[in-house]
Design a protein around this motif. Sequence first.
Motif, mmCIF file in Angstrom:
data_model
loop_
_atom_site.group_PDB
_atom_site.id
_atom_site.type_symbol
_atom_site.label_atom_id
_atom_site.label_comp_id
_atom_site.label_asym_id
_atom_site.label_seq_id
_atom_site.Cartn_x
_atom_site.Cartn_y
_atom_site.Cartn_z
ATOM 1 N N LYS A 7 -93.628 -29.746 64.861
ATOM 2 C CA LYS A 7 -93.068 -29.979 66.424
ATOM 3 C C LYS A 7 -92.574 -28.770 66.884
ATOM 4 O O LYS A 7 -92.132 -27.710 65.973
ATOM 5 N N GLU A 56 -94.741 -20.570 49.018
ATOM 6 C CA GLU A 56 -93.456 -20.743 49.429
ATOM 7 C C GLU A 56 -93.174 -22.308 49.388
ATOM 8 O O GLU A 56 -92.156 -22.723 49.615
ATOM 9 N N VAL A 57 -94.022 -23.008 49.087
ATOM 10 C CA VAL A 57 -93.790 -24.612 49.015
ATOM 11 C C VAL A 57 -93.347 -24.975 47.564
ATOM 12 O O VAL A 57 -94.497 -24.657 46.720
ATOM 13 N N PRO A 58 -92.162 -25.567 47.151
ATOM 14 C CA PRO A 58 -91.776 -25.671 45.934
ATOM 15 C C PRO A 58 -92.679 -27.209 45.411
ATOM 16 O O PRO A 58 -93.069 -27.914 46.263
ATOM 17 N N LYS A 92 -101.338 -27.096 53.210
ATOM 18 C CA LYS A 92 -100.361 -26.442 54.214
ATOM 19 C C LYS A 92 -101.091 -25.574 55.347
ATOM 20 O O LYS A 92 -101.782 -24.550 55.030
ATOM 21 N N PRO A 95 -96.730 -22.935 59.362
ATOM 22 C CA PRO A 95 -95.888 -21.945 58.878
ATOM 23 C C PRO A 95 -94.715 -22.419 58.334
ATOM 24 O O PRO A 95 -94.106 -23.464 58.818
ATOM 25 N N VAL A 96 -94.257 -22.030 57.052
ATOM 26 C CA VAL A 96 -93.073 -22.695 56.293
ATOM 27 C C VAL A 96 -91.742 -21.893 56.925
ATOM 28 O O VAL A 96 -91.713 -20.336 57.114
ATOM 29 N N ALA A 98 -90.245 -21.880 59.582
ATOM 30 C CA ALA A 98 -90.519 -21.542 60.929
ATOM 31 C C ALA A 98 -89.897 -22.093 61.954
ATOM 32 O O ALA A 98 -90.000 -21.981 63.162
ATOM 33 N N GLY A 99 -89.055 -23.093 61.844
ATOM 34 C CA GLY A 99 -88.528 -23.958 62.984
ATOM 35 C C GLY A 99 -89.435 -25.010 63.483
ATOM 36 O O GLY A 99 -89.528 -25.437 64.594
ATOM 37 N N LEU A 100 -90.503 -25.416 62.562
ATOM 38 C CA LEU A 100 -91.751 -26.345 63.119
ATOM 39 C C LEU A 100 -91.547 -27.628 62.415
ATOM 40 O O LEU A 100 -92.405 -28.411 62.668
ATOM 41 N N GLY A 103 -91.620 -29.090 56.725
ATOM 42 C CA GLY A 103 -91.215 -29.870 55.520
ATOM 43 C C GLY A 103 -90.899 -31.377 55.952
ATOM 44 O O GLY A 103 -91.470 -32.404 55.277
ATOM 45 N N ASN A 106 -94.025 -33.486 56.417
ATOM 46 C CA ASN A 106 -94.561 -33.974 55.179
ATOM 47 C C ASN A 106 -93.771 -34.983 54.617
ATOM 48 O O ASN A 106 -94.413 -36.012 54.225
ATOM 49 N N ASP A 137 -84.956 -34.269 61.176
ATOM 50 C CA ASP A 137 -86.023 -34.165 61.894
ATOM 51 C C ASP A 137 -86.915 -35.131 61.452
ATOM 52 O O ASP A 137 -87.888 -35.500 62.198
ATOM 53 N N THR A 179 -82.483 -22.764 58.236
ATOM 54 C CA THR A 179 -81.956 -23.470 59.270
ATOM 55 C C THR A 179 -80.205 -23.488 59.023
ATOM 56 O O THR A 179 -79.473 -23.320 60.173
HETATM 57 P P1 ATP Z 1 -86.944 -27.556 60.323
HETATM 58 O O1 ATP Z 1 -87.534 -27.402 61.601
HETATM 59 O O2 ATP Z 1 -87.171 -29.179 59.729
HETATM 60 O O3 ATP Z 1 -85.638 -27.153 60.098
HETATM 61 P P2 ATP Z 1 -88.310 -25.532 59.087
HETATM 62 O O4 ATP Z 1 -90.000 -25.518 59.780
HETATM 63 O O5 ATP Z 1 -87.535 -24.672 59.455
HETATM 64 O O6 ATP Z 1 -87.843 -26.941 59.224
HETATM 65 P P3 ATP Z 1 -89.553 -25.944 56.500
HETATM 66 O O7 ATP Z 1 -91.100 -25.464 56.815
HETATM 67 O O8 ATP Z 1 -89.403 -27.358 56.221
HETATM 68 O O9 ATP Z 1 -88.816 -25.259 57.611
HETATM 69 O O10 ATP Z 1 -89.147 -25.248 55.063
HETATM 70 C C1 ATP Z 1 -87.858 -24.967 54.717
HETATM 71 C C2 ATP Z 1 -87.584 -24.785 53.327
HETATM 72 O O11 ATP Z 1 -87.936 -25.998 52.732
HETATM 73 C C3 ATP Z 1 -88.712 -23.910 52.819
HETATM 74 O O12 ATP Z 1 -87.975 -22.771 52.601
HETATM 75 C C4 ATP Z 1 -89.377 -24.312 51.620
HETATM 76 O O13 ATP Z 1 -89.121 -23.784 50.493
HETATM 77 C C5 ATP Z 1 -88.798 -25.982 51.435
HETATM 78 N N1 ATP Z 1 -89.784 -26.966 51.311
HETATM 79 C C6 ATP Z 1 -89.463 -28.191 50.396
HETATM 80 N N2 ATP Z 1 -90.574 -28.852 50.677
HETATM 81 C C7 ATP Z 1 -91.317 -28.487 51.592
HETATM 82 C C8 ATP Z 1 -92.504 -28.816 52.054
HETATM 83 N N3 ATP Z 1 -93.302 -30.211 51.818
HETATM 84 N N4 ATP Z 1 -93.188 -27.922 53.132
HETATM 85 C C9 ATP Z 1 -92.449 -26.793 53.617
HETATM 86 N N5 ATP Z 1 -91.492 -26.517 52.911
HETATM 87 C C10 ATP Z 1 -91.002 -27.101 52.121
#
Ligand code: ATP
Length: 310
Positions: A7, A56-58, A92, A95-96, A98-100, A103, A106, A137, A179
């Motif tokens: 998103k 970066e994904v646990p 995956k 991007p992790v 990333a504000g998208l 997680g 998933n 979210d 975040t």
């Molecule tokens: P949001 O916009 O919901 O705040 P985000 O896009 O900023 O999320 P995510 O990609 O969800 O951030 O990742 C945030 C943290 O969550 C990462 O640092 C990662 O280690 C952890 N994490 C746990 N489970 C997952 C997953 N299934 N996918 C990605 N990151 C995950």
Amino acid sequence: MLKAFAKINLYLEIIGDRPDGYHELVMILQNIDLADQIDLLASSHDDIRVYCDHPEVPLDKSNIAYRAAKLMVTEFPDAFVKYPGVDITIHKRIPVAAGLAGGSTNAAAVLVGINLLWNLGLTQSELEELGATLGSDVPFCVAGGTAIATGRGEQLSPLPSLENIYIILGKYRSLAVSTAWAYKTYRQQFGSSYIRDTNSLATRAAAVHSGPMVKAILHKDAMEIGHLLYNDLERVVLPEYPQVLQLREVFANAGVLGTMMSGSGPSVFALCESKEQAEQVKLDVRKTIPDNDLELFVAPMSTHGIQVIS
Ligand code: ATP
């Protein structure tokens, strides 16, 4: 097999503090056609296992997809007796950090997938309710499309879908923004301007519900949406991350309809008039910022949050 879509935030306004310690928000959320693939398999090993080859994904209990499956086990213990194990494989692409909502989406896919795998017959709103206990979210990721989100982001009002609008999205691989850090820093710097009384909070949220961005979405007016993009968190993230600010400026100078950081960043997106324009902007940005650390994606907006493939 499910597709779990990312998103972006077309609008993110921080209104005030909530008694539960979260921020009171008004957001307009939009799925884009950039998705992870989630494979769910019933197994007999009496356990939840997560597989993912992204560094970066646990893979342990801190993975939000694991937590989503655990929640289903707790809520529906009888089903887990019948289907005593689940393997979750995450391919995956989003991007992790990333504000998208990488997680969160998933987690939403796991809720939707287990509902089908275990024949639970839960409705979308029941899944959204479960999702809200995992993260703010997650309900939107279950619902998908275009929506206004209020409260801490979990209360949704759907908006008509936006399609055929293309975005270009940029994210530096080596940059990640927490975040929690972004919201905490915002509170430290701007907390004194928060609306404090409940009536004024509700009035402000209602104004966004009927405001110019919602009108632009109702008219599917991409140019107006581009002008009205808004994100309060830029005020704390851009000064701290000059690369993100620069990327935003490069997008803005490329003739796009509008550009903004998504969520707590550091990804930045720009709305384009067409797929061709988005591809051209991608080429131009590559020339201006010849840095392999910068990932660029061109994607249309998506009407799906989660898509069940098989
Ligand atoms: P949001 O916009 O919901 O705040 P985000 O896009 O900023 O999320 P995510 O990609 O969800 O951030 O990742 C945030 C943290 O969550 C990462 O640092 C990662 O280690 C952890 N994490 C746990 N489970 C997952 C997953 N299934 N996918 C990605 N990151 C995950």
